[in-house]
Design an enzyme around this catalytic site. Structure first.
Site, short mmCIF file in Angstrom:
data_model
loop_
_atom_site.label_atom_id
_atom_site.label_comp_id
_atom_site.label_asym_id
_atom_site.label_seq_id
_atom_site.Cartn_x
_atom_site.Cartn_y
_atom_site.Cartn_z
N SER A 83 35.19 37.21 42.21
CA SER A 83 36.52 36.40 42.13
C SER A 83 36.77 35.84 40.80
O SER A 83 35.91 35.68 39.75
CB SER A 83 36.47 35.11 43.09
OG SER A 83 35.41 34.51 42.96
N GLU A 94 49.22 39.52 33.71
CA GLU A 94 49.47 40.40 34.91
C GLU A 94 50.09 39.56 36.05
O GLU A 94 49.59 38.29 36.27
CB GLU A 94 48.51 41.21 35.47
CG GLU A 94 47.53 42.00 34.17
CD GLU A 94 46.37 42.71 34.81
OE1 GLU A 94 46.07 42.48 36.07
OE2 GLU A 94 45.68 43.33 34.09
N LYS A 144 49.83 37.92 39.58
CA LYS A 144 48.49 37.84 40.55
C LYS A 144 49.30 37.97 41.96
O LYS A 144 49.85 37.21 42.61
CB LYS A 144 48.03 36.63 40.52
CG LYS A 144 46.85 36.33 41.32
CD LYS A 144 45.96 34.99 41.17
CE LYS A 144 44.82 34.89 42.17
NZ LYS A 144 45.43 34.72 43.55
N CYS A 175 36.19 16.09 69.79
CA CYS A 175 36.10 15.92 71.15
C CYS A 175 34.64 16.46 71.39
O CYS A 175 34.07 17.58 71.02
CB CYS A 175 36.93 17.30 71.83
SG CYS A 175 36.77 17.52 73.38
N GLU A 228 64.62 66.33 54.38
CA GLU A 228 64.07 67.35 53.67
C GLU A 228 62.28 67.13 53.68
O GLU A 228 61.55 68.17 53.79
CB GLU A 228 64.85 67.57 52.45
CG GLU A 228 66.12 67.85 52.64
CD GLU A 228 67.01 67.78 51.04
OE1 GLU A 228 67.38 68.95 50.74
OE2 GLU A 228 66.58 66.96 50.29
N LYS A 249 47.17 29.67 38.50
CA LYS A 249 47.86 29.43 40.04
C LYS A 249 49.20 28.70 39.84
O LYS A 249 49.14 27.39 39.26
CB LYS A 249 46.89 28.62 40.86
CG LYS A 249 45.59 29.61 41.28
CD LYS A 249 45.85 30.79 42.07
CE LYS A 249 46.28 30.76 43.25
NZ LYS A 249 45.16 30.61 44.32
N LYS A 258 43.79 38.36 31.10
CA LYS A 258 42.53 39.17 30.99
C LYS A 258 42.45 39.59 29.31
O LYS A 258 43.25 39.90 28.69
CB LYS A 258 42.32 40.54 31.62
CG LYS A 258 42.20 40.45 33.00
CD LYS A 258 42.45 41.79 33.82
CE LYS A 258 42.58 41.70 35.22
NZ LYS A 258 43.09 43.06 35.60
#
Length: 665
Positions: free
Chosen positions: A80, A110, A112, A421, A33, A309, A285
């Site tokens: 950040s 909240e 993350k 290298c 629909e 974290k 926050k």
């Protein structure tokens, strides 16, 4: 009802159905629909192009028009957050806030979400712009692509929203969509995405918004900015935004005590594994916007928020073999090839071993059962060996002695962990890596070129170094696979335009070891031309501000290589700018001569970088920290309380933005 009225009615209906399906997860009609209504709208819009609306639901299907993204400066910098990894650090943050505010406060907790940040601007209830985080100061305008994301409203409903405002959030690719996408790519023998964040970020930067629409991206919004916001509370503003049609996480909680914060963290550290999208922590926050303003910012992050974290998840699997990758600098990185294992929502088959010292320290043997961890939930690495599981000891893993790509003998420089290298002129990954760095946005910024195109041109024998780019013609590339006339013309045009890039960025683009953007600017300012730099002595170089012997030796080594000098000569012939512009000194003064100045806060008339330039232009010196030798602090809004306290303690003068501008008039 006229056809124009029907168009308006259909748009309103489809906006509502989009919201019900993608935000509320409560569809009122079937997919069939919905598609029928969409087809009717598209047919009517085709008949009435004069009634076109950029925010019509039909615009969500995307377009196959290829366009380059433009850069947009953020009205409010996208800073950040400072990361924390322990309860102790969370407690320290909480105590700092408590001490600074000296009044009651609430913390908004909240999820993350681990995606790609986006800033959306709405005017009069309509989405007008969507910009990526970029470098925090400016980002890419990806409005066309964002309009294809069904959970982002093109037109707001309800009432009470400000005339103009920004709302920020995270663009995500749900786990189930990510797994489906990688299965499709594997079937087509295309490189797999490492994780949903990379997939979401890569999708958002595609030039074809029709493909973006097919990728089924999602979005959670988490912060409002602007004048005349409905509430002083951040949490309360999000609840209002939800009424306007935004997808706001229902997992967000307001906490009155530190213990409530820890309870929230502990709960989601376990339960996050059951969420449909990737998360890597909790954002904390201060809820009151007034209190946020009082707390202010550091140079890099707000003082009123941190990101906690989660600890990396571990899994046990078998080591099958070790392979080696070569980067653009020649650094050789060992990679562990593993039995596939589920870790943080993705299947892990490979993990980094970093360098020879790590391999030796782990005492690795082929066939070992190893502990794999995702650092920051994204990059897998081996962190340990289950030696009790060794039944038969396999071959000991020994770091290779020769380059896996070109066969050159590897070297290890004093004081470094990596092996290199040194065959940079003929080792394919190094050649391609240098070209990719050269064309990147912060370097030569050549539109239309990317890693895949560079690889294609290399495989076709069209390029072997950066100077070869300037010999390309449209006829050389127009008939290549996946290359049309328009794409070929855009690439050649982008290469031609790069000839106007200033000398300091050309210097950075060359990829001289240890010469990043900041060093390149300082070197270009001191030597003015590539010839002057090529002729500089060690003593000349180390007298440049912030250039130590290691960087100076690297520059000397680069110019001692005849192949590098040949590349520079060919760039000169091509018309690339190898000299700095004549600096206009007509407006230079000595009004700030002998003064050491610290900049702090947020400014109304100029950016911090612009004020740094003004200080130097008028003979002053920029310094990063306050001391008794500081002449004064140029202070904007939200100057950090610790800097203010230190300035008062040392008796350093505080100068406002207006006072400073009067000083240099």
């Amino acid at each position: 009802m006229t056809e124009i009225e029907r168009i308006d009615q259909l748009r309103e209906e489809l906006h509502r159905h989009n919201y019900n399906y993608y935000v509320l997860n409560a569809p009122e009609i079937t997919d069939q629909e919905f598609d029928k209504l969409m087809r009717e709208l598209q047919d009517l819009e085709e008949k009435h192009p004069e009634h076109r609306d950029e925010n019509s639901p039909s615009m969500r299907v995307g377009s196959d028009i290829n366009k380059n993204f433009t850069q947009v400066v953020h009205k409010y910098p996208m800073l950040s957050l400072a990361n924390t990894y322990s309860e102790t650090e969370v407690t320290e943050f909480y105590d700092r806030v408590k001490k600074s505010l000296n009044e009651d406060f609430e913390i908004c907790c909240e999820m993350k979400y681990d995606g790609t940040s986006i800033s959306l601007t709405y005017e009069n209830g309509k989405l007008v712009r969507a910009v990526t985080r970029g470098d925090g100061v400016q980002g890419d305008d990806v409005t066309g692509n964002v309009k294809t994301i069904r959970s982002i409203p093109l037109v707001l409903h309800g009432k009470g929203y400000p005339e103009t405002f920004e709302i920020r959030g995270e663009i995500l690719m749900p786990w189930v969509v990510f797994e489906e996408l990688n299965k499709e790519r594997e079937a087509r023998e295309e490189p797999l995405f490492a994780n949903p964040r990379n997939a979401a970020s890569g999708t958002l930067k595609l030039q074809n918004s029709a493909i973006v629409a097919s990728r089924k991206l999602d979005a959670y919004l988490y912060y409002l900015l602007g004048d005349n916001l409905p509430c002083d509370g951040h949490y309360e503003n999000l609840k209002e935004a939800e009424k306007w049609g935004f997808k706001i996480s229902d997992l967000t909680r307001k906490c009155k005590t530190l213990q409530e914060v820890f309870d929230f963290i502990k709960y989601w550290d376990v339960e996050r594994k059951n969420l449909p999208v990737a998360t890597d922590g909790i954002v904390l926050k201060v809820n009151s916007l007034r209190q946020q303003r009082n707390l202010g910012f550091t140079a890099k992050s707000p003082r009123w928020a941190i990101a906690y974290k989660f600890q990396a998840e571990q899994a046990l699997t078998r080591l099958n073999k070790v392979t080696y990758q070569v980067g653009r600098t020649g650094a050789v990185t060992p990679v562990a090839n593993l039995d596939p294992i589920q870790l943080s929502g993705t299947v892990v088959k490979r993990a980094s071993l970093h360098n020879a010292d790590i391999i030796e320290g782990l005492d690795l043997h082929i066939g070992d059962m190893v502990y794999v961890e995702k650092g920051g939930e994204i990059i897998p690495k081996i962190v340990g060996v289950d030696k009790d599981a060794r039944i038969m000891i396999g071959d000991k893993v020994k770091f290779i002695t020769h380059c896996p790509e070109c066969g050159s003998k590897l070297v290890r420089y004093e004081g470094e962990a990596a092996y290199y290298c040194t065959n940079d002129a003929a080792c394919p990954p190094q050649i391609k890596g240098k070209i990719e760095h050269f064309i990147s946005r912060r370097a030569m910024n050549i539109d239309g070129l990317g890693p895949e195109t560079v690889d294609q041109f290399y495989q076709e024998g069209l390029i072997r170094d950066v100077a070869d780019l300037y010999t390309l013609k449209t006829s050389d590339i127009i008939n290549l696979e996946r290359m049309g006339e328009k794409s070929a013309e855009n690439i050649i045009k982008g290469i031609e335009q790069s000839k106007e890039v200033p000398f300091e960025r050309v210097l950075f683009a060359l990829g001289i070891r240890f010469v990043g953007e900041t060093v390149a600017k300082k070197v270009a300012k001191s030597f003015k031309s590539m010839d002057a730099l090529a002729d500089a002595s060690l003593d000349n170089l180390i007298h440049v501000d912030e250039i130590g012997e290691k960087i100076a030796q690297s520059i000397l080594l680069y110019f001692a290589n005849p192949k590098n000098r040949d590349i520079i000569e060919r760039l000169r012939v091509a018309g690339v700018r190898l000299e700095a512009d004549e600096e206009d000194t007509s407006e230079h003064t000595d009004k700030l001569a002998g003064k050491s100045i610290v900049i702090s806060g947020v400014f109304a008339h100029h950016s911090r970088d612009e004020y740094k330039e003004l200080i130097e232009k008028h003979g002053g010196k920029n310094v990063g920290s306050i001391s008794s030798k500081t002449s004064f602090i140029l202070a904007g809004d939200n100057m950090g309380p610790s800097k203010l306290e230190k300035a008062q303690k040392l008796g350093v003068t505080i100068v406002s933005e207006e006072e400073f501008l009067q000083m240099i008039e």
